[in-house]
Write a protein that holds these residues in place. Sequence first.
Motif, short mmCIF file in Angstrom:
data_model
loop_
_atom_site.label_atom_id
_atom_site.label_comp_id
_atom_site.label_asym_id
_atom_site.label_seq_id
_atom_site.Cartn_x
_atom_site.Cartn_y
_atom_site.Cartn_z
N VAL A 55 0.84 -1.19 0.00
CA VAL A 55 0.00 0.00 0.00
C VAL A 55 0.88 1.25 0.00
O VAL A 55 0.55 2.26 -0.62
N SER B 225 -0.41 6.51 2.80
CA SER B 225 -1.11 5.24 2.97
C SER B 225 -2.43 5.39 3.70
O SER B 225 -3.41 4.70 3.38
N SER B 226 -2.48 6.29 4.67
CA SER B 226 -3.69 6.44 5.48
C SER B 226 -4.89 6.82 4.62
O SER B 226 -6.02 6.41 4.90
N TYR C 184 -6.33 3.68 3.10
CA TYR C 184 -7.02 2.81 4.06
C TYR C 184 -8.44 3.30 4.36
O TYR C 184 -9.20 2.59 5.02
N ARG C 185 -8.77 4.46 3.87
CA ARG C 185 -10.17 4.88 3.97
C ARG C 185 -11.04 4.12 2.97
O ARG C 185 -12.25 4.02 3.14
N ARG D 51 -9.48 -1.74 3.91
CA ARG D 51 -9.02 -1.95 5.28
C ARG D 51 -7.63 -2.58 5.34
O ARG D 51 -6.95 -2.49 6.35
N SER D 52 -7.21 -3.23 4.26
CA SER D 52 -5.92 -3.92 4.28
C SER D 52 -5.42 -4.13 2.85
O SER D 52 -6.18 -3.96 1.88
N LYS D 53 -4.17 -4.51 2.73
CA LYS D 53 -3.59 -4.85 1.43
C LYS D 53 -4.34 -6.02 0.82
O LYS D 53 -4.62 -6.03 -0.40
N GLU E 63 -7.46 -6.93 1.19
CA GLU E 63 -8.76 -6.49 0.67
C GLU E 63 -8.59 -5.76 -0.66
O GLU E 63 -9.37 -5.95 -1.60
#
Length: 219
Positions: free
Chosen positions: A30, A41-42, A45-46, A49-51, A53
């Motif tokens: 990510v 990266s943050s 993640y919105r 939820r994860s790499k 996903e």
Amino acid sequence: MPERRRWSTEEILDTAAELLRTSDAESFSVRKLAAVLGTDSSSLYRHFRSKTELLREVADRILLAAMDGYRPEGDWKQRITALALRVREAFGQQPQLAAVWGRYASSGTGSRLVMEEVLQALRISGLPDEEIPVRYHRIVVLLFALVASEAGAGAITPKEREQGMELFRVAVLGADPERFPALAHFARDVRPLGADRRAAFEEILAAQLAHIEATIRPL
């Protein structure tokens, strides 16, 4: 300081797919994706939820593309064969993503469309309902393996392919007949794995479907 651009989910997935064309799932991160997009990266993640996903979503888009415009035609074997070839073709255009699909199997809309069509085809085959889930699983495992194998060969460069062919010729044509008598006997007829992959794909799939058909009891 100018405000950073807000990327849409589709734009993020497009960029991730492009990045995966030149790398694999292991080296993908990510953080790398964020750097390409010029963000942090943050912010990604919105959306995910994860790499894992994120990678599942990327793989699912290939399945969605494969199912775009698909219309079931023919008997149950023809339907499954047509579906398998569409999935093969879709991943053949983006071979690096086949390994992603194999490892991060999606549960998205594309995946559900593929699952639905295989199950629907098996329902009209004459199999009793209690046998369909097992048969479905065997078909999908085979499809995973065939597509991943095909795509893996398609992802190598022309130089790597030529080097592989040369190694194959040396290993086969130069085989010691005392140690490898069968190999030496068939050396001029044995073909490398890359040869006739499409025919092999269809024959292996047809054999699996014929095996299923042989178990169907006539009404």
